[in-house]
Write a protein that holds these residues in place. Sequence first.
Motif, short mmCIF file in Angstrom:
data_model
loop_
_atom_site.label_atom_id
_atom_site.label_comp_id
_atom_site.label_asym_id
_atom_site.label_seq_id
_atom_site.Cartn_x
_atom_site.Cartn_y
_atom_site.Cartn_z
N SER A 80 25.75 10.34 4.96
CA SER A 80 26.33 11.47 4.24
C SER A 80 27.32 12.23 5.12
N ALA A 81 28.06 13.15 4.51
CA ALA A 81 29.02 13.95 5.26
C ALA A 81 28.33 14.78 6.33
N VAL A 82 27.18 15.37 5.99
CA VAL A 82 26.44 16.17 6.96
C VAL A 82 25.91 15.29 8.08
N GLY A 83 25.32 14.17 7.72
CA GLY A 83 24.79 13.26 8.73
C GLY A 83 25.87 12.73 9.64
N ASN A 84 27.03 12.46 9.09
CA ASN A 84 28.14 11.98 9.90
C ASN A 84 28.59 13.03 10.90
N ALA A 85 28.58 14.30 10.48
CA ALA A 85 28.95 15.38 11.40
C ALA A 85 27.96 15.49 12.55
N VAL A 86 26.66 15.33 12.24
CA VAL A 86 25.63 15.38 13.28
C VAL A 86 25.82 14.22 14.25
N ARG A 87 26.10 13.03 13.72
CA ARG A 87 26.28 11.86 14.58
C ARG A 87 27.50 12.01 15.47
N MET A 88 28.53 12.66 14.98
CA MET A 88 29.73 12.86 15.78
C MET A 88 29.44 13.78 16.97
N VAL A 89 28.59 14.79 16.75
CA VAL A 89 28.23 15.70 17.84
C VAL A 89 27.38 14.98 18.88
N ALA A 90 26.39 14.21 18.41
CA ALA A 90 25.47 13.51 19.33
C ALA A 90 26.12 12.29 19.96
N GLY A 110 0.80 -1.21 0.00
CA GLY A 110 0.00 0.00 0.00
C GLY A 110 0.84 1.27 0.00
N LEU A 111 0.16 2.38 -0.22
CA LEU A 111 0.83 3.67 -0.33
C LEU A 111 1.52 4.08 0.96
N GLY A 112 0.85 3.83 2.10
CA GLY A 112 1.43 4.22 3.38
C GLY A 112 2.73 3.50 3.68
N ASN A 113 2.75 2.20 3.44
CA ASN A 113 3.97 1.43 3.68
C ASN A 113 5.08 1.83 2.72
N ALA A 114 4.72 2.17 1.48
CA ALA A 114 5.73 2.62 0.52
C ALA A 114 6.35 3.93 1.00
N ALA A 115 5.53 4.85 1.50
CA ALA A 115 6.06 6.12 2.02
C ALA A 115 6.97 5.87 3.21
N ARG A 116 6.60 4.90 4.05
CA ARG A 116 7.42 4.58 5.23
C ARG A 116 8.78 4.04 4.80
N MET A 117 8.80 3.18 3.79
CA MET A 117 10.06 2.65 3.30
C MET A 117 10.95 3.75 2.75
N LEU A 118 10.35 4.72 2.05
CA LEU A 118 11.13 5.85 1.53
C LEU A 118 11.71 6.68 2.65
N GLY A 119 10.94 6.87 3.73
CA GLY A 119 11.45 7.60 4.88
C GLY A 119 12.63 6.91 5.54
N ARG A 120 12.55 5.60 5.63
CA ARG A 120 13.65 4.83 6.22
C ARG A 120 14.91 4.95 5.36
N ARG A 121 14.75 4.81 4.04
CA ARG A 121 15.90 4.91 3.16
C ARG A 121 16.51 6.30 3.19
N ALA A 122 15.68 7.33 3.21
CA ALA A 122 16.19 8.71 3.24
C ALA A 122 17.01 8.95 4.49
N THR A 123 16.57 8.41 5.62
CA THR A 123 17.31 8.59 6.87
C THR A 123 18.64 7.85 6.83
N ALA A 124 18.63 6.64 6.31
CA ALA A 124 19.88 5.88 6.20
C ALA A 124 20.87 6.62 5.31
N ASP A 125 20.38 7.19 4.21
CA ASP A 125 21.26 7.93 3.30
C ASP A 125 21.79 9.19 3.97
#
Length: 207
Positions: free
Chosen positions: A114-124, A95-110
């Motif tokens: 990323s360089a920006v995400g890695n910098a945020v993780r280093m701070v936290a 369904g559409l809802g589950n497809a959107a959820r999968m896209l959200g998960r992939r976007a967060t992993a990406d």
Amino acid sequence: MSTSRDPSPLAGAPRDWAWEPQRLSELATPQDTTRGLFFNSMLESVRALGDAAAVERCQEALGGQGYVAFFNYPIAQLLRLTGTAVEELSGRYGGLGNAARMLGRRATADFLASAVGNAVRMVAGKDLKLFLSGVQTVYRMGASYGERKVEWHGPTRGHLLMRRNFLPVEYHEGVLEQLFTHYAVRNVKVRGQQTAPLDSVYDFSWE
């Protein structure tokens, strides 16, 4: 780790789908923009979760435009891409809802990779609460619009308030679920609710 959603292709849509990209685009202003990296990430997600034909239809929805990762583009274009992407993936992911959820998960992993995400993780560091408490700063790295605020109800319970947000509730449930997956916490529960056309709230907890 378990979540309140099963994002597998066998999962059924958990509730009625009510996201309307065209209507939400009409609420956007020229100042509502997002980074090109999210367009590229979504196209790559469709490639990984779907097939080449689905990617081609998504590119057609964008008029064949290319995107530079750190340039800003109108949110209306991302809404059009997201609408096409969830339609293309809905048959595979229950369904559409589950497809959107999968896209959200992939976007967060990406993003986290990323360089920006890695910098945020280093701070936290390994402090999930610290990461969540800085959620407005994190979102502002990728989007010009909206407000996000985390309120805590205990050491491992709270909710995320989102105002002036254009993407589906299920997409942001996926974002949170993937973040919890990254921090390897257990027995996660995430539940989003639309409270106004552009506002939503997400209750979350873990052990």
